[in-house]
Design an enzyme around this catalytic site. Structure first.
Site, short mmCIF file in Angstrom:
data_model
loop_
_atom_site.label_atom_id
_atom_site.label_comp_id
_atom_site.label_asym_id
_atom_site.label_seq_id
_atom_site.Cartn_x
_atom_site.Cartn_y
_atom_site.Cartn_z
N LYS A 1 31.10 37.75 39.18
CA LYS A 1 31.40 38.96 39.83
C LYS A 1 29.85 40.08 39.48
O LYS A 1 29.31 41.15 39.78
CB LYS A 1 32.90 39.92 39.15
CG LYS A 1 33.78 39.44 40.21
CD LYS A 1 35.00 40.72 39.66
CE LYS A 1 36.44 40.06 40.12
NZ LYS A 1 36.43 39.28 41.19
N GLU B 1 34.68 49.24 36.43
CA GLU B 1 33.83 50.01 37.54
C GLU B 1 34.30 51.39 37.92
O GLU B 1 35.03 51.34 37.62
CB GLU B 1 33.15 49.46 38.79
CG GLU B 1 34.51 48.27 39.21
CD GLU B 1 34.17 47.38 40.53
OE1 GLU B 1 33.13 46.88 39.98
OE2 GLU B 1 35.20 47.58 41.42
N HIS C 1 47.42 43.61 42.61
CA HIS C 1 45.59 43.63 42.94
C HIS C 1 45.59 42.10 44.03
O HIS C 1 44.61 41.80 44.03
CB HIS C 1 44.99 43.58 42.38
CG HIS C 1 44.85 44.70 40.99
ND1 HIS C 1 44.15 45.47 41.51
CD2 HIS C 1 44.58 45.08 39.66
CE1 HIS C 1 44.62 46.51 41.22
NE2 HIS C 1 44.94 46.20 39.31
N ARG D 1 34.82 30.61 50.14
CA ARG D 1 35.43 29.79 50.57
C ARG D 1 36.31 29.85 51.81
O ARG D 1 36.51 31.07 51.89
CB ARG D 1 36.35 29.58 49.44
CG ARG D 1 37.35 31.43 49.03
CD ARG D 1 38.19 30.78 48.05
NE ARG D 1 38.67 31.34 46.88
CZ ARG D 1 39.43 33.04 47.77
NH1 ARG D 1 39.71 32.54 48.95
NH2 ARG D 1 39.59 33.74 47.13
P1 ADP Z 1 41.23 37.29 46.26
O1 ADP Z 1 40.22 36.48 45.74
O2 ADP Z 1 40.61 37.98 47.27
O3 ADP Z 1 42.51 37.65 45.61
P2 ADP Z 1 43.35 35.20 47.91
O4 ADP Z 1 43.42 36.22 47.96
O5 ADP Z 1 42.61 34.58 48.76
O6 ADP Z 1 41.85 36.14 47.47
O7 ADP Z 1 43.16 34.20 46.36
C1 ADP Z 1 42.41 33.63 45.28
C2 ADP Z 1 42.29 33.01 44.84
O8 ADP Z 1 43.23 32.59 43.70
C3 ADP Z 1 42.02 31.78 45.42
O9 ADP Z 1 41.81 31.39 45.37
C4 ADP Z 1 43.89 31.75 45.19
O10 ADP Z 1 43.95 30.14 45.49
C5 ADP Z 1 44.14 32.19 43.68
N1 ADP Z 1 45.74 32.70 43.44
C6 ADP Z 1 46.41 33.17 44.10
N2 ADP Z 1 47.59 33.60 43.80
C7 ADP Z 1 47.24 32.74 42.58
C8 ADP Z 1 48.42 32.70 42.31
N3 ADP Z 1 49.70 33.02 41.82
N4 ADP Z 1 48.37 31.55 41.04
C9 ADP Z 1 47.00 31.01 40.59
N5 ADP Z 1 46.18 30.86 42.01
C10 ADP Z 1 46.49 32.15 42.49
P1 ADP Z 2 39.49 39.60 42.89
O1 ADP Z 2 38.58 38.72 42.51
O2 ADP Z 2 40.85 39.32 42.03
O3 ADP Z 2 40.30 38.77 43.69
P2 ADP Z 2 38.86 41.99 43.18
O4 ADP Z 2 37.43 42.68 42.83
O5 ADP Z 2 38.34 41.55 44.65
O6 ADP Z 2 39.53 41.09 42.45
O7 ADP Z 2 39.54 43.47 43.65
C1 ADP Z 2 40.74 42.52 43.63
C2 ADP Z 2 41.28 43.91 44.24
O8 ADP Z 2 41.37 44.74 43.04
C3 ADP Z 2 41.20 44.69 45.61
O9 ADP Z 2 41.81 44.08 46.66
C4 ADP Z 2 41.68 45.81 45.35
O10 ADP Z 2 42.26 46.66 46.03
C5 ADP Z 2 41.64 46.21 43.94
N1 ADP Z 2 40.77 46.47 43.27
C6 ADP Z 2 39.03 46.65 43.09
N2 ADP Z 2 38.14 47.30 42.54
C7 ADP Z 2 38.70 48.56 42.65
C8 ADP Z 2 37.68 49.51 42.90
N3 ADP Z 2 36.83 49.73 42.39
N4 ADP Z 2 38.70 50.25 43.29
C9 ADP Z 2 39.78 50.30 43.43
N5 ADP Z 2 40.41 49.20 43.54
C10 ADP Z 2 40.23 48.47 43.48
MG MG Z 3 39.18 39.35 45.72
#
Ligand code: ADP
Ligand code: ADP
Ligand code: MG
Length: 666
Positions: free
Chosen positions: A116, A200, A235, A297
């Protein structure tokens, strides 16, 4: 197009990829671990290769075995699904070095977005707006806490290697920073093998809005509109929709442009998602969204975008990977209707969404909720009789609906969720149904805090009423067994011609014993005493576990699932589980609850805060359990003195283990 591909994944996404391959006439090779030998994705594929033990490190993360399996079966390409190795650039390079095609972006594009911190630096250069914060390499705790103070609380600590909401901590004030950083680092290290974090600004009233992009190897990059994934807990996404509610066309265009620019700037190919955080405090604005991360992906929630664009994203992925140009241009695309997806999980909602396990002894999904076909799409990797094991994500299914308007989509989602019948594990289905009915959500006023604000009502499990108890009682004691027939005279057993039999029957619910007097008053007719009166019920068997009950001139259908020591009743979208006393020996000694801290699930004890002799107050953290790569804090059930701690940190424990004993109360 490829002749044959290997799918380096399991569960619903492996099944999803197989479905498109069948449509395109591409042969499929599945891979499986010990625990997955009987899994649905293995049965659906044309062939399957065993790759190792149940733990992911011994199977789905073994890039070498996956590549060997592809070479041995003559597969030309590997589809990684999501999770596992899907965003691992070394794996991509190894696949390519073996002469195979990786169905996904080039290794360097993944690398640019993989961490990130680096991704944010890159996006700033590309002119994409980024959340203010510290993304640098200095990991000194004191230094990071100074940066947090500069940014201004509340701040969010994130694992730079993070995903799936893991390794993320919201910090409200400076006093909590050090502990939150330590906990985030521990989780990040355990989940990603990288403890480094960034800090952040925490956006208030945040909405998570992401843009789907696709790029081919001929320089074409398009976006396929946005998804709103603001409904989250911890999250993690819970219900996603496309398009986003109240999205002004100018903001949609601005986000689409930023997403395309982000993808183009890193030489992207294939399916990807640019996640933005948007300020939802007073309507979406062109200057009110910031880049969060790119997921390089196919995303879990891709079906809602497929629904509104009418495209098959796995089909597009395969074409792009095979070197074909994208078959559509930006001008060809338009939004058709509204789609919603709910993630149905084996998890215990009242216990804080603890992941659950169990054999799905009964599993029914809605076939269609309207006379149109495909009003409901179910993407699932399990079937009835399959087990949810502690090794993998406890997802049971994604319930996806598509309708002309948002309101109709929500209505369909409610109906579809009410028709899901699952026994053998607790699930979040009723939580999802209550969420789908939540007035704020229905009004489109979504933000990532919505679930937390309404948690009490969303998580509350209503107690079973007299009718459900009566039905469970009868079903649990075998009195509703019989062939399907409209005529109760020859169906239900239990009724004896010569005498109205009276019985006392027992059940258990939430650790209390229920007993009721039941009178068999005629064929299919039962008079059951309840807490608030007597119910005179007539029951017919409709087949397939479905029955109809008539009382007081009303008729309802209901479902029944029997299991060893258990019976489940499905009535009007409510699932009620009961125990059958004969099978529950030793149940009466359950009184330890108030004096003991018992493991609610299998896991690893990572931290122990309590020692014998400690004085603790109700709610004090006593130890930390790690399960499914998440951390759970177990707290004191009451004020008291710790008598004994049975497990040192580092112990792997079974569900139900007594971890800490408090001195019995006077
Ligand atoms: P994001 O990164 O925005 O949260 P997704 O919800 O699509 O996106 O899933 C996040 C990633 O974490 C995916 O690659 C998924 O396979 C993995 N993941 C989601 N939930 C779990 C869990 N409970 N245990 C292990 N891996 C998970
Ligand atoms: P991940 O890789 O675990 O999906 P993300 O950076 O995509 O991590 O953040 C996951 C979630 O956390 C977001 O969908 C949002 O709900 C919350 N989030 C992330 N960054 C912020 C932020 N700067 N302020 C408020 N909420 C945030
Ligand atoms: Mg995410």
């Amino acid at each position: 197009m490829f002749q044959k591909i290997l799918i380096a994944n399991r569960g619903e996404i492996a099944c999803r990829v197989i479905a498109t391959c069948r449509k395109l006439g591409v042969a499929t090779v599945a891979v499986y671990s010990d625990a997955d030998a009987g899994a649905r994705h293995v049965a659906l594929a044309d062939e399957a290769v065993h790759i190792g033990g149940s733990a992911v490190a011994q199977s789905y993360l073994r890039g070498d075995r996956l590549i060997e399996a592809a070479l041995a079966t003559g597969a030309e390409a590997i589809h990684p699904g999501y999770g596992f190795l899907s965003e691992n650039p070394e794996f991509v390079e190894a696949v390519e070095a073996a002469g195979l095609v990786f169905i996904g972006p080039p290794a360097n594009a993944i690398r640019a977005m993989g961490l990130k911190d680096a991704a944010k630096a890159h996006m700033i250069t590309a002119g994409v707006p980024v959340v203010p914060g510290y993304h640098g390499g200095n990991q000194d705790a004191g230094f990071l806490s100074e940066r947090a103070a500069e940014i201004g609380y509340p701040v969010l600590i994130k694992a730079r290697a993070g995903g799936g909401g893991k390794g993320m901590r919201l910090v409200e004030s400076a006093g909590d920073f050090a502990a939150a950083l330590e906990s985030a680092r521990r989780e990040a290290d355990a989940s990603f093998g990288d403890p480094a974090c960034l800090v952040e600004k925490y956006i208030l009233k945040p909405r998570h809005i992401e843009v789907q992009v696709f790029a081919d190897s001929h320089g074409n990059v398009i976006h396929l509109f946005e998804r709103d994934c603001s409904l989250q807990r911890r999250h993690q996404k819970v219900i996603e929709e496309a398009p986003a509610p109240d999205m002004p066309p100018a903001v949609r265009a601005a986000m689409g442009r930023a997403a395309v620019e982000a993808a183009r700037s890193i030489g992207y190919e294939g399916a990807g998602t640019i996640e933005f955080i948007a300020d939802g405090a007073s309507g979406l604005r062109e200057d009110g969204f910031w880049f969060m991360e790119m997921n390089t992906r196919l995303q879990v929630e891709h079906p809602v975008s497929e629904a509104i664009t009418g495209l098959d994203f796995v089909d597009l992925q395969l074409r792009v990977a095979a070197g074909e140009p994208l078959p559509v241009t930006q001008q060809d695309l338009a939004i058709d209707g509204w789609a919603m997806e709910a993630r149905l999980y084996a998890e215990d909602v009242p216990k804080g969404f603890l992941p659950a396990t169990g054999r799905l002894r009964h599993l029914r999904f809605p076939v269609a909720t309207a006379f149109e076909t495909s009003a409901v799409r179910i993407d699932s990797g399990v079937g009835e009789g399959d087990e949810i094991t502690p090794f993998y994500d406890p997802m049971i299914a994604k319930v996806i609906v598509h309708a002309p308007t948002r309101e109709e989509a929500l209505n369909r989602l409610s109906v579809a969720l009410a028709e899901c019948q699952i026994a053998g594990s607790v699930t979040n289905v009723e939580f999802l149904a209550r969420l789908a009915a939540n007035p704020e959500f229905r009004a489109g006023r979504v933000d990532t805090g919505l679930i937390a604000r309404h948690l009490d009502t969303l998580a509350a499990a209503p107690a079973a009423g007299d009718l459900v108890i009566a039905l469970a009682m009868l079903a649990g004691h075998g009195m509703l067994d019989g062939p399907a027939s409209a005529d109760p005279w020859d169906t239900l057993k239990g009724w004896r011609q010569w005498t109205p039999a009276r019985l006392r029957l027992e059940l258990e619910s939430a650790e209390t014993r229920i007993d009721r007097q039941v009178e068999m008053a005629g064929p299919g007719r039962f008079v059951v005493q309840g807490d608030s009166g007597t119910l005179d019920l007539t029951i017919t068997v409709l087949g397939g576990g479905t029955h109809a009950v008539t009382w007081n001139g009303r008729r309802m259908t209901f479902g029944i699932a029997r299991g060893p020591g258990a019976v489940t009743v499905f009535l009007q979208g409510q699932t009620s589980d009961f125990g059958l006393p004969d099978d529950l020996a030793g149940f009466e000694e359950g009184g330890a609850g108030g004096n003991a801290v018992i493991a609610p699930m299998p896991g690893l004890v990572t931290q122990v805060y309590a020692a014998s002799g400690d004085l603790v107050r109700k709610g004090d953290p006593l130890l930390v359990l790690e399960a499914m790569k998440m951390e759970y804090v177990l707290r004191a059930p009451r004020d008291g003195v710790v008598q004994e701690v049975f497990v040192p940190a580092g112990t792997q424990i079974q569900d139900g283990t007594i971890l800490i004993q408090l001195t019995p109360e006077e």
